[in-house]
Design a protein around this motif. Structure first.
Motif, PDB file in Angstrom:
ATOM      1  N   SER A   1      68.335 111.418  68.667  1.00  0.00           N
ATOM      2  CA  SER A   1      67.173 111.323  67.791  1.00  0.00           C
ATOM      3  C   SER A   1      66.904 109.864  67.423  1.00  0.00           C
ATOM      4  O   SER A   1      67.718 108.974  67.673  1.00  0.00           O
ATOM      5  N   TRP A   2      65.731 109.622  66.810  1.00  0.00           N
ATOM      6  CA  TRP A   2      65.317 108.285  66.391  1.00  0.00           C
ATOM      7  C   TRP A   2      65.102 108.264  64.884  1.00  0.00           C
ATOM      8  O   TRP A   2      64.527 109.200  64.318  1.00  0.00           O
ATOM      9  N   ASN A   3      65.531 107.201  64.260  1.00  0.00           N
ATOM     10  CA  ASN A   3      65.446 107.048  62.814  1.00  0.00           C
ATOM     11  C   ASN A   3      64.099 106.410  62.454  1.00  0.00           C
ATOM     12  O   ASN A   3      63.974 105.199  62.382  1.00  0.00           O
TER      13      ASN A   3
ATOM     14  N   ARG B   1      64.443 114.381  58.854  1.00  0.00           N
ATOM     15  CA  ARG B   1      65.715 113.970  58.241  1.00  0.00           C
ATOM     16  C   ARG B   1      65.724 112.486  57.898  1.00  0.00           C
ATOM     17  O   ARG B   1      66.773 111.940  57.557  1.00  0.00           O
ATOM     18  N   THR B   2      64.577 111.835  58.035  1.00  0.00           N
ATOM     19  CA  THR B   2      64.512 110.381  57.794  1.00  0.00           C
ATOM     20  C   THR B   2      63.287 110.025  56.954  1.00  0.00           C
ATOM     21  O   THR B   2      62.611 109.030  57.205  1.00  0.00           O
TER      22      THR B   2
ATOM     23  N   SER C   1      63.219 106.500  55.587  1.00  0.00           N
ATOM     24  CA  SER C   1      63.475 105.412  56.535  1.00  0.00           C
ATOM     25  C   SER C   1      62.269 104.481  56.651  1.00  0.00           C
ATOM     26  O   SER C   1      61.115 104.909  56.581  1.00  0.00           O
TER      27      SER C   1
ATOM     28  N   GLY D   1      62.476 102.473  59.412  1.00  0.00           N
ATOM     29  CA  GLY D   1      62.587 102.195  60.840  1.00  0.00           C
ATOM     30  C   GLY D   1      63.348 100.936  61.195  1.00  0.00           C
ATOM     31  O   GLY D   1      63.530 100.642  62.377  1.00  0.00           O
TER      32      GLY D   1
ATOM     33  N   GLU E   1      66.306 101.041  63.793  1.00  0.00           N
ATOM     34  CA  GLU E   1      65.897 101.182  65.184  1.00  0.00           C
ATOM     35  C   GLU E   1      65.276  99.891  65.719  1.00  0.00           C
ATOM     36  O   GLU E   1      65.529  99.487  66.863  1.00  0.00           O
TER      37      GLU E   1
END
Length: 266
Positions: A87-89, A95-96, A99, A101, A104
């Protein structure tokens, strides 16, 4: 003794140890890289940095022989990024939500620095591309890190929730490709948990205004029906649709790459 020493040196060299079948470490993260078949090891080459979909991996990306061949024939290296647990944050994700970013973005910065130093990648000819959740990663990179890339190709993915109010400059070239019957990442988005996937047209509209893109021109090429806009500084914003669902085909990526090359971005 001399043979043993040579073997130890080869094993200890990260530049020689990593590639399409072995991870290239950057801090606590990794990536994989596949160079063009005819690369002489000394000439700088362009690269496409690929962000996988949800649940994917750099290892899985490197199993796509069709994509690797297409990029190799075009003279491009393929750099496969590796999300954490597939997955990517990203901002506003399920779930982020909190965030920004930045973790990442720092990872992409580190991979670009490593790849240009270790594998002779031309830093001025790097394209960011990705599918599904990876397409979301691409849109976030286009808005936050435009100067790092020569252009962007997002396939079947956009922002979570809604696009940002504005982006960092310089304005970039972006190609977005999406299926009209996509039910996984619908064109109008869909609720997931406390958030939702964003609307594709809303992201495009934001960037059209931000980049001062002009009137649309429409055309059809193969399975793609496209509209394209240019701005006064030569960037292109292209939106292509195909009849189908949430699927990736190498020819879609090849079209995006050709669009950026024809626009003089590479």
């Amino acid at each position: 003794m001399r043979i043993l020493l040579t073997a130890l040196l080869l094993l200890s060299s990260p530049a020689l140890a990593c590639g399409p079948d072995t991870d290239c470490p950057v801090g606590e993260r990794q990536y994989r890289i596949s160079m063009p078949a005819d690369h002489d090891g000394t000439t700088p080459v362009p690269a496409l940095i690929w962000s996988h979909g949800y649940g994917g991996s750099a290892q899985g990306v490197m199993k796509n022989g069709s994509m690797r061949r297409m990029l190799s024939d075009a003279g491009f290296a393929l750099i496969a990024m590796n999300g954490i647990n597939g997955s990517w944050n990203l901002p506003n994700g399920p779930r982020t939500m909190d965030s920004d970013g930045s973790a990442e973005f720092a990872y992409f910065d580190a991979v670009i620095a490593d790849a240009t130093a270790q594998h002779n990648i031309d830093p001025d000819r790097i394209v960011a591309a990705g599918f599904s959740a990876g397409g979301m990663m691409v849109w976030n990179l286009a808005c936050s890190h435009p100067a790092k890339f020569a252009g962007f190709i997002a396939l079947s993915g956009t922002y979570w929730l809604k696009p940002p109010a504005t982006c960092a400059r310089p304005v970039s070239s972006i190609v977005h490709i999406h299926g009209t019957q996509d039910k996984t990442v619908p064109l109008l988005g869909r609720p997931i948990g406390e958030t939702k996937q964003g609307e594709v047209e809303e992201a495009l509209s934001m960037y059209e205004n931000f980049g001062d893109f002009g009137p649309s021109e429409y055309f059809k090429t193969g399975p793609l029906t496209c509209r394209t806009r240019n701005n006064p500084t030569g960037e292109v914003l292209e939106y292509c649709l195909f009849e189908g669902g949430h699927s990736f085909r190498t020819e879609y990526l090849a079209h995006g790459l050709a669009t950026l090359m024809d626009a003089g971005q590479l």
